[in-house]
Enzyme design. Structure first.
Site, mmCIF file in Angstrom:
data_model
loop_
_atom_site.group_PDB
_atom_site.id
_atom_site.type_symbol
_atom_site.label_atom_id
_atom_site.label_comp_id
_atom_site.label_asym_id
_atom_site.label_seq_id
_atom_site.Cartn_x
_atom_site.Cartn_y
_atom_site.Cartn_z
ATOM 1 N N SER A 29 0.940 -1.316 -0.010
ATOM 2 C CA SER A 29 0.018 -0.042 0.055
ATOM 3 C C SER A 29 0.805 1.326 -0.049
ATOM 4 C CB SER A 29 -0.877 -0.177 1.205
ATOM 5 O OG SER A 29 -1.551 1.179 1.471
ATOM 6 N N TYR A 170 -1.653 4.549 13.852
ATOM 7 C CA TYR A 170 -2.933 4.920 13.376
ATOM 8 C C TYR A 170 -4.071 4.380 14.489
ATOM 9 C CZ TYR A 170 -0.757 6.014 9.020
ATOM 10 O OH TYR A 170 -0.054 6.600 7.987
ATOM 11 N N ARG A 218 -2.380 -5.877 9.150
ATOM 12 C CA ARG A 218 -1.203 -5.374 9.261
ATOM 13 C C ARG A 218 -0.819 -5.013 10.731
ATOM 14 N NH1 ARG A 218 2.776 -1.476 5.306
ATOM 15 N NH2 ARG A 218 4.292 -2.840 5.658
ATOM 16 N N HIS A 256 5.019 5.688 12.960
ATOM 17 C CA HIS A 256 5.715 6.824 12.191
ATOM 18 C C HIS A 256 6.371 7.931 12.979
ATOM 19 C CE1 HIS A 256 4.019 5.316 8.401
ATOM 20 N NE2 HIS A 256 2.669 5.399 8.965
ATOM 21 N N ALA A 388 20.184 13.373 -16.597
ATOM 22 C CA ALA A 388 19.225 14.001 -17.725
ATOM 23 C C ALA A 388 19.412 13.516 -19.036
ATOM 24 C CB ALA A 388 19.491 15.613 -17.801
ATOM 25 N N ASP A 407 29.512 11.799 -24.001
ATOM 26 C CA ASP A 407 30.019 12.087 -22.730
ATOM 27 C C ASP A 407 31.398 12.600 -22.582
ATOM 28 O OD1 ASP A 407 28.402 12.412 -19.812
ATOM 29 O OD2 ASP A 407 30.578 12.575 -19.690
ATOM 30 N N VAL A 452 32.137 16.872 -27.112
ATOM 31 C CA VAL A 452 32.081 16.997 -28.696
ATOM 32 C C VAL A 452 31.884 18.563 -28.633
ATOM 33 C CG1 VAL A 452 29.420 16.948 -28.022
ATOM 34 C CG2 VAL A 452 30.333 16.517 -30.320
ATOM 35 N N GLY A 654 20.896 19.988 -15.051
ATOM 36 C CA GLY A 654 21.595 21.179 -14.620
ATOM 37 C C GLY A 654 21.992 22.094 -15.428
ATOM 38 N N ALA A 663 18.581 14.952 -9.182
ATOM 39 C CA ALA A 663 18.270 13.824 -10.206
ATOM 40 C C ALA A 663 16.762 13.602 -10.496
ATOM 41 C CB ALA A 663 18.952 12.653 -9.713
HETATM 42 P P1 FAD Z 1 25.248 15.843 -14.476
HETATM 43 O O1 FAD Z 1 24.901 14.609 -13.740
HETATM 44 O O2 FAD Z 1 26.309 16.711 -13.883
HETATM 45 O O3 FAD Z 1 25.893 15.098 -15.874
HETATM 46 C C1 FAD Z 1 26.434 15.997 -16.866
HETATM 47 C C2 FAD Z 1 27.146 15.198 -17.849
HETATM 48 O O4 FAD Z 1 27.562 15.930 -18.892
HETATM 49 C C3 FAD Z 1 28.428 14.643 -17.136
HETATM 50 O O5 FAD Z 1 28.566 12.992 -17.385
HETATM 51 C C4 FAD Z 1 29.562 15.275 -17.997
HETATM 52 O O6 FAD Z 1 30.876 14.371 -18.169
HETATM 53 C C5 FAD Z 1 28.888 15.758 -19.158
HETATM 54 N N1 FAD Z 1 29.596 16.769 -19.907
HETATM 55 C C6 FAD Z 1 29.724 17.973 -19.593
HETATM 56 N N2 FAD Z 1 30.163 18.718 -20.898
HETATM 57 C C7 FAD Z 1 30.329 17.785 -21.846
HETATM 58 C C8 FAD Z 1 30.661 17.993 -23.158
HETATM 59 N N3 FAD Z 1 30.966 19.377 -23.470
HETATM 60 N N4 FAD Z 1 30.787 16.947 -23.891
HETATM 61 C C9 FAD Z 1 30.244 15.946 -23.379
HETATM 62 N N5 FAD Z 1 29.902 15.596 -22.290
HETATM 63 C C10 FAD Z 1 29.822 16.657 -21.463
HETATM 64 N N6 FAD Z 1 20.387 14.043 -6.517
HETATM 65 C C11 FAD Z 1 19.183 13.464 -6.085
HETATM 66 O O7 FAD Z 1 18.312 13.705 -6.671
HETATM 67 N N7 FAD Z 1 19.481 12.474 -5.116
HETATM 68 C C12 FAD Z 1 20.678 12.440 -4.367
HETATM 69 O O8 FAD Z 1 20.524 11.676 -3.458
HETATM 70 C C13 FAD Z 1 21.810 12.988 -4.713
HETATM 71 N N8 FAD Z 1 22.851 12.734 -4.328
HETATM 72 C C14 FAD Z 1 23.948 13.482 -4.753
HETATM 73 C C15 FAD Z 1 25.154 13.185 -4.243
HETATM 74 C C16 FAD Z 1 26.227 13.821 -4.557
HETATM 75 C C17 FAD Z 1 27.683 13.487 -4.044
HETATM 76 C C18 FAD Z 1 26.332 14.314 -5.689
HETATM 77 C C19 FAD Z 1 27.610 15.325 -6.524
HETATM 78 C C20 FAD Z 1 25.026 14.880 -6.471
HETATM 79 C C21 FAD Z 1 23.934 14.236 -5.888
HETATM 80 N N9 FAD Z 1 22.769 14.522 -6.371
HETATM 81 C C22 FAD Z 1 21.558 13.795 -5.883
HETATM 82 C C23 FAD Z 1 22.605 15.419 -7.429
HETATM 83 C C24 FAD Z 1 22.455 14.783 -8.921
HETATM 84 O O9 FAD Z 1 23.287 13.839 -9.052
HETATM 85 C C25 FAD Z 1 22.350 16.018 -9.967
HETATM 86 O O10 FAD Z 1 21.287 16.698 -9.614
HETATM 87 C C26 FAD Z 1 22.288 15.240 -11.328
HETATM 88 O O11 FAD Z 1 23.194 14.486 -11.568
HETATM 89 C C27 FAD Z 1 22.260 16.484 -12.571
HETATM 90 O O12 FAD Z 1 21.998 15.672 -13.689
HETATM 91 P P2 FAD Z 1 22.479 16.196 -14.998
HETATM 92 O O13 FAD Z 1 22.363 15.074 -15.896
HETATM 93 O O14 FAD Z 1 21.932 17.498 -15.304
HETATM 94 O O15 FAD Z 1 23.934 16.712 -14.782
#
Ligand code: FAD
Ligand code: NAP
Ligand code: SF4
Length: 677
Positions: A29, A170, A218, A256, A388, A407, A452, A654, A663
């Site tokens: 649930s 509850y 439960r 809880h 992303a 990448d 790239v 980002g 994420a």
């Molecule tokens: P990124 O993850 O930064 O990926 C960008 C990618 O682009 C990289 O692989 C980079 O190499 C590549 N890149 C950049 N420029 C170029 C280029 N010119 N050519 C080719 N490749 C390139 N978020 C959560 O939601 N929960 C969590 O628990 C969490 N824990 C985290 C813990 C840590 C220690 C860190 C550092 C972050 C955490 N985050 C967490 C945040 C989360 O990881 C980020 O918000 C997320 O990764 C952002 O995603 P993104 O794809 O935008 O960027």
């Protein structure tokens, strides 16, 4: 099917006499927020039907109150309300007639979000907004009648059964425990009296629905409360509930308000199932176990060692509706695993928002976010294989587009490769495994080690360019920021820069906390070892004192270095962390001796250490390292170059916006964009 042979216990049917479960996988649930939403029931019908098609044997819905005083919205007591529930049962049985669906009857008692809340003795819970009204004798009879009527209505609506929640803090559970039941009549006092209400509830429900209807109860098999239920009380209650007519007993491991995490990602997989196993030896009805069972091999192990008859996987079914089917077909490596982050599910529930899932934004949005085959196939360049870019590539290639994913790094994952190194966040490995496999299956042209350029993208003549290049760590304007003592979090987490015996962390957001966890941690992570976890949170599984925790001191090893975790804001450190998990991080770091400081002004870094002003006084922290975790800014160099060349590109993750990025947002945005391309 190959998976069935690998998971013989999981895929063996369970005979309940009057009916049969096709396998031992239950979707537990979860409140989704759709129960109360305008137009929520058709959406719930699609959500559950998708899980039924995905192979699960039985589903339990989110909690529905038997009356107005017991809940915060959705209730089932009238004939009119039956119709909307029929949408759900018809959809599930239409998807697979063999799948059973039970409705959870949730009477929140003192935890109800309304001013009519009731409880045995009017004792307010520390986590509830209202002081409940004490039930009089007539009020008790009304609650019992309402439970019975609600179950009858559920039967009329086509459910295969009901689950009565007798745990969690509850209503039913507050009758059981002395501190919430101060009554002196037949419903309070001795344990026999305190058990009467839950037992009577089951008896009346059974009477109302007849013998051929599943009734799950439960129980708080270990309530994690100081002075909570003893083991003998748990066993006695379970036996009485069995006699009163329950078909199945489901074990729950918390109230809880308890101060022990039971489902967060820092909890080891299947940490609590041994408690179910012990109870199972005392009973004849089948038992359900739960908590942190997120992959088929975990479920199989739990069943094979006799801990339970059925495994409940709730959040894992949000993350991947096809989990069971994939296991059956031997496609485990395609499972999008629940990482137990709570960011999209429980944190949303507590914020009054509709539930979603960090790794699967379609969860609870099945009718709104659809991935239809593309009308016209395009060639798409995605730059950046962080969450992303990966999510975009996943959805776009799944819809038939040709995706090339670049990448600069040698591996996919972006910042998730840092996250997975934090003790307690190991589940991110599963997300990376999922994405790697999907990229392979979908034929995504993955170009690693490739930074790239805009010119190369132009030459590639792509129909679409998606920039997912992530972030740059913010470099704060502090005197001495280039001093050799100063490191960025990336260097420290990746292990490129070792740290000394005393460390100051500048910035106490999610990453600052993760870095503090990393540098204050020694030995095996509690998330990987039940014994370590139990020691750190003061749980005694072997002796089961009251609540499992009474009189047991948490034993957390102090950090073997001095760690300061600082922020400029005056608010309490860690206030911005997730609602359901932030408190565990603050508590753990505090127990390790990490010094958390707010209202800090950074003055300079030099050979003497970090100079700060706090409370008007200047202090010099004689630290070996200053680790900067001061947030992030978008990485847009490539995007700007593309614009200069006159190319159109979409920004996600980002690179689109680094403030309040995580994420969940990155994946959600990417999936929406890829669904529309
Ligand atoms: P990124 O993850 O930064 O990926 C960008 C990618 O682009 C990289 O692989 C980079 O190499 C590549 N890149 C950049 N420029 C170029 C280029 N010119 N050519 C080719 N490749 C390139 N978020 C959560 O939601 N929960 C969590 O628990 C969490 N824990 C985290 C813990 C840590 C220690 C860190 C550092 C972050 C955490 N985050 C967490 C945040 C989360 O990881 C980020 O918000 C997320 O990764 C952002 O995603 P993104 O794809 O935008 O960027
Ligand atoms: P963040 O959460 O925005 O925190 C940044 C920290 O840096 C804050 O403590 C901030 O507090 C400080 N700061 C900001 N500007 C500064 C400056 N100029 N000088 C000094 N300090 C400054 O960002 P983050 O920790 O980098 O995390 C990035 C994202 O990843 C976050 O959005 C987070 O949600 C996500 N994440 C999530 C988790 C999770 O478990 N859910 C874990 C890790 C990361 P002050 O301004 O008060 O100093
Ligand atoms: Fe699991 Fe996190 Fe998704 Fe919730 S949001 S279901 S905890 S992966």
């Amino acid at each position: 099917m190959p998976g069935r042979a690998r998971y013989p216990e999981l895929f063996s049917p369970l005979d309940l006499g009057f009916t049969r479960l096709k396998n031992r996988a239950l979707m537990g649930s979860m409140h989704t927020g759709l129960e109360e939403a305008e137009g929520g029931f058709p959406r719930l019908a699609s959500y559950f039907a998708e899980r039924a098609r995905g192979g699960v044997g039985m589903i339990v819905t989110g909690g529905i109150s038997p009356n107005a005083e017991g809940g915060f919205g959705a209730k089932l007591s009238t004939v009119e309300e039956v119709a909307e529930h029929k949408l759900i049962t018809d959809a599930v049985h239409g998807a697979d007639a063999e799948v059973k669906i039970c409705m959870q009857i949730l009477h929140c008692g003192p935890l109800a979000y309304n001013e009519q809340a009731v409880s045995p003795s009017g004792v307010k819970s520390r986590i509830a907004p209202h002081t409940p009204h004490e039930l009089d004798a007539e009020g008790i009879q009304k609650q019992l009648d309402d439970f019975a009527l609600c179950a009858q209505r559920a039967q009329e609506a086509g459910y295969d059964g009901v689950e009565i929640i007798g745990s969690g803090g509850y209503l039913l559970s507050t009758f059981l425990v002395e501190k919430t039941n101060l009554r002196t009549d037949e419903w309070g006092g001795s344990y026999e009296n305190r058990m009467r209400f839950p037992i009577e509830t089951v008896r009346r429900v059974r009477q109302a629905v007849g013998p051929d209807f599943i009734v799950i109860f439960r129980i708080a098999a270990m309530d994690m409360l100081q002075g909570g239920m003893s083991w003998d009380e748990v066993v006695l209650l379970a036996k009485e509930i069995e006699k009163a007519g329950a078909s199945i007993i489901s074990t729950h491991f918390t109230w809880h308000e308890s101060a022990v995490p039971t489902i967060a990602t820092m909890v080891p997989r299947a940490a609590f199932t041994s408690v179910t196993g012990r109870l199972r030896k005392e009973l004849t009805v089948p038992l359900i176990t739960s908590n942190r069972i997120n992959m088929p091999e975990v479920a199989e192990t739990v069943l094979a060692r006799g801990d339970a008859d059925i495994v409940s996987m709730a959040r894992p079914m949000l993350a991947d509706p096809d989990l069971v089917q994939k296991a059956a077909e031997g496609r485990e490596d395609e499972i999008n695993t629940c990482i137990a982050c709570n960011q999209g599910c429980l944190d949303h529930t507590f914020a009054g928002k509709e539930v979603t899932c960090l790794v699967n934004p379609r969860a609870c949005h099945e009718t709104l976010l659809t991935y239809e085959p593309a009308a016209q196939t395009k060639s798409i360049a995605v730059v950046g294989a962080g969450p992303a870019g990966l999510a975009y590539a996943d959805v776009a290639s799944g819809r038939g587009h040709q995706v090339t994913l670049f990448d600069a790094a040698a591996e996919i994952g972006g910042q998730l490769n840092l996250a997975k190194r934090i003790p307690g966040k190991e589940e991110f490995h599963e997300t990376l495994r999922y994405f790697a496999r999907i990229m392979e299956l979908r034929g995504v042209d993955l170009r690693l080690n490739t930074r790239v350029t805009a010119a190369e993208l132009k030459a590639g003549d792509f129909d679409e360019i998606v920039v997912a290049t992530g972030i740059e760590p913010r470099v704060p304007d502090i005197e001495g920021i280039d001093h050799e003592k100063v490191s960025g979090y990336i260097d420290v987490i990746s292990g490129r820069k070792p740290v000394g015996q005393s460390v100051a962390i500048a910035g106490a957001g999610g990453i600052g906390f993760d870095v503090a966890e990393l540098v204050s941690h020694a030995g095996v992570s509690g998330s990987l070892d039940v014994d370590v976890f139990a020691r750190e949170w003061g749980i005694d599984f072997a002796n089961h004192p009251r609540g499992g925790v009474t009189g047991v001191e948490p034993m957390v090893a102090a950090a073997d270095r001095t760690v300061y975790l600082m922020q400029r804001k005056d608010t309490p450190v860690g206030r911005g962390l997730g609602k359901t998990t932030g408190w565990t991080h603050r508590l753990t770091l505090g127990r390790r001796g990490v010094k958390m400081m707010n209202g800090v002004e950074y003055l300079k870094v030099d050979d003497a250490g970090l100079h700060i002003r706090i409370g008007g006084e200047v202090e010099v922290l004689d630290v070996d390292n200053v680790i900067v975790c001061a947030g992030q800014t978008p990485s847009r160099r490539l995007y700007d170059e593309l614009v200069e060349l006159g190319l159109e590109a979409s920004l996600i993750g980002g690179a689109f916006d680094a403030s309040a990025l995580d994420a969940k947002r990155a994946i959600n945005q990417a999936c929406h964009l890829a669904a529309a391309v």
